[in-house]
Design a protein around this motif. Structure first.
Motif, PDB file in Angstrom:
ATOM      1  N   ALA A 115       0.800  -1.293   0.011  1.00 52.74           N
ATOM      2  CA  ALA A 115       0.036  -0.024  -0.088  1.00 52.74           C
ATOM      3  C   ALA A 115       0.850   1.050   0.102  1.00 52.74           C
ATOM      4  O   ALA A 115       0.704   2.266  -0.649  1.00 52.74           O
ATOM      5  N   VAL A 116       1.956   1.343   0.792  1.00 49.35           N
ATOM      6  CA  VAL A 116       2.867   2.302   0.961  1.00 49.35           C
ATOM      7  C   VAL A 116       3.750   2.443  -0.332  1.00 49.35           C
ATOM      8  O   VAL A 116       3.409   3.933  -0.903  1.00 49.35           O
ATOM      9  N   THR A 117       4.276   1.514  -0.834  1.00 48.49           N
ATOM     10  CA  THR A 117       4.698   1.378  -2.161  1.00 48.49           C
ATOM     11  C   THR A 117       3.885   2.031  -3.393  1.00 48.49           C
ATOM     12  O   THR A 117       4.043   2.845  -4.292  1.00 48.49           O
ATOM     13  N   GLY A 118       2.702   1.484  -3.506  1.00 48.05           N
ATOM     14  CA  GLY A 118       1.856   1.958  -4.430  1.00 48.05           C
ATOM     15  C   GLY A 118       1.482   3.578  -4.366  1.00 48.05           C
ATOM     16  O   GLY A 118       1.268   4.259  -5.284  1.00 48.05           O
ATOM     17  N   GLY A 119       1.134   3.732  -3.171  1.00 50.99           N
ATOM     18  CA  GLY A 119       0.726   5.155  -2.490  1.00 50.99           C
ATOM     19  C   GLY A 119       1.727   6.221  -2.878  1.00 50.99           C
ATOM     20  O   GLY A 119       1.375   7.249  -3.501  1.00 50.99           O
ATOM     21  N   PHE A 120       3.134   5.965  -3.098  1.00 51.44           N
ATOM     22  CA  PHE A 120       4.001   6.903  -3.400  1.00 51.44           C
ATOM     23  C   PHE A 120       3.747   7.062  -4.997  1.00 51.44           C
ATOM     24  O   PHE A 120       4.089   8.127  -5.536  1.00 51.44           O
ATOM     25  N   ALA A 121       3.753   5.999  -5.791  1.00 51.97           N
ATOM     26  CA  ALA A 121       3.395   6.158  -7.293  1.00 51.97           C
ATOM     27  C   ALA A 121       2.210   6.959  -7.368  1.00 51.97           C
ATOM     28  O   ALA A 121       2.184   7.662  -8.289  1.00 51.97           O
TER      29      ALA A 121
END
Length: 301
Positions: free
Chosen positions: A228-234
Motif C-alpha cells: 500500500a505504501v509503495t503504490g501510494g508513492f506512485a
C-alpha cells in the motif's frame, strides 16, 4: 617509497572496479541524467520558459552523478560492520578497496564538484556541498543512535533528505541562474520527484519473506501494508503531475502513463505471493517518468 608508489599506481584501477561493482554507471549515470533533465525541464516550462539542455545542465548532471558516487562510497564505510556479517563479498570487506582509498576519492569528488559549481554561481557551491555534508553527518548520527540502523523506517526518514537536498540543489541552481522563479510549483515538483524515488526505494525493500539482516520495510509493515505504501508513492507522483500539468491540456499529462508500471508491479507481487517486488517495474517507473517529463518539456510549449 617504491612499494608505496607501486601501490598508489593501483588505486585508480581499484576504484574503477569498485565503481563498476557498487555504482554501475549504466544505472547511476542514467538515473542522474534523467532526474536532472526531467526536473530542470519541467521547472523551466512551468515557469513559461523555452527549455533545452545547456552547458549548465551538464554541470548539474555531472555534479549529481558525483554526489551519488560520494554517498555510495560513504555508505560502504558506514555499513562495514553490517556487511562483514551479511555481505562478506563486498569490496571493502574483502580488501578489494580500502577505507583510506574511498576517503581520498571522496575528497577528490568534493573538490571537483566545488570547482564545477563555482563556474556556475557562488550560490551553487553551498547548495551541492550541503547534500554531501548531510550525508557525512549520518555516520556519527548512527553511532549515537543505533536505532537508526535497527529500525528501517526511522533510518529512511533520517537518510532520505540527502536525496531531497540534491533535488533542491538542481532547482536552486536554476533559481540562482534566473532560469526559473521560485514558487510553490517548485515544491510540488520536488515532491513529485520524491514520490518517484520513494516508490523505487520501498519496492526494493518489499518482499514476502524477510531474510536476516535484510532490513526490509515489509518486515516492519508486513507485505500488504508495504504494498500500500509503495503504490501510494506512485499515486502521489501522479497526483503531483496532475496538479502541475493538468491546466496545460491532456497531452501534458502523458507522463502519467508511467503509472501503469507500478500498477502491473503491484498486481504481480500480490498474485505471486513469494519473493520480492518485480524491480523491473519500479526501475521502469523511475526511468519512464523522468524521461517523459524531459521529453514533454522539449516538445510541448
Amino acid at each position: 617509497m617504491i612499494v608505496t608508489a607501486v601501490a598508489a599506481s593501483h588505486v585508480p584501477a581499484r576504484l574503477g572496479r569498485f565503481v563498476l561493482r557498487r555504482c554501475p554507471p549504466h544505472l547511476y549515470v542514467a538515473y542522474a541524467l534523467l532526474w536532472v533533465l526531467g526536473l530542470e525541464g519541467s521547472a523551466a516550462t512551468l515557469d513559461g520558459a523555452a527549455w533545452r539542455p545547456s552547458g549548465a545542465t551538464w554541470i548539474r548532471v555531472v555534479s549529481v552523478v558525483l554526489a551519488l558516487l560520494f554517498l555510495r562510497m560513504l555508505d560502504e564505510q558506514k555499513d562495514l560492520a553490517h556487511d562483514r556479517v551479511h555481505h562478506p563479498d563486498r569490496p571493502l570487506v574483502t580488501g578489494a578497496i580500502t577505507g583510506r582509498e574511498l576517503r581520498g576519492a571522496m575528497a577528490a569528488i568534493t573538490v571537483v564538484v566545488t570547482v564545477l559549481n563555482a563556474a556556475l554561481s557562488v550560490t551553487d557551491v553551498p547548495l551541492i556541498l550541503v547534500a554531501l555534508v548531510y550525508g557525512l553527518s549520518l555516520a556519527p548520527l548512527e553511532r549515537l543512535a543505533p536505532a537508526l540502523r535497527d529500525r528501517p523506517l526511522l533510518g529512511l526518514a533520517v537518510a532520505y533528505p540527502v536525496q531531497l537536498l540534491l533535488g533542491c540543489y538542481v532547482y536552486g541552481s536554476l533559481v540562482a541562474a534566473g532560469t526559473v522563479t521560485a514558487d510553490t510549483r517548485g515544491a510540488v515538483l520536488l515532491a513529485l520527484c520524491a514520490c518517484v524515488f520513494l516508490h523505487f526505494e520501498f519496492a526494493r525493500k518489499t518482499a514476502w519473506e524477510s531474510p536476516p539482516g535484510a532490513g526490509l520495510y515489509s518486515s516492519v509493515l508486513g507485505p500488504r501494508r508495504a504494498v500500500a505504501v509503495t503504490g501510494g508513492f506512485a499515486a502521489g507522483a501522479v497526483l503531483c503531475e496532475v496538479l502541475l500539468f493538468a491546466p496545460r491540456g491532456p497531452l501534458a499529462l502523458l507522463p502519467c502513463l508511467a503509472a501503469l508500471l507500478p500498477v502491473h508491479g503491484t498486481r504481480r507481487f500480490l498474485a505471486v505471493r513469494h519473493g520480492g517486488w518485480p524491480m523491473s517495474t519500479a526501475t521502469g517507473f523511475v526511468a519512464v517518468t523522468h524521461l517523459a517529463l524531459a521529453v514533454r518539456s522539449m516538445v510541448l510549449p
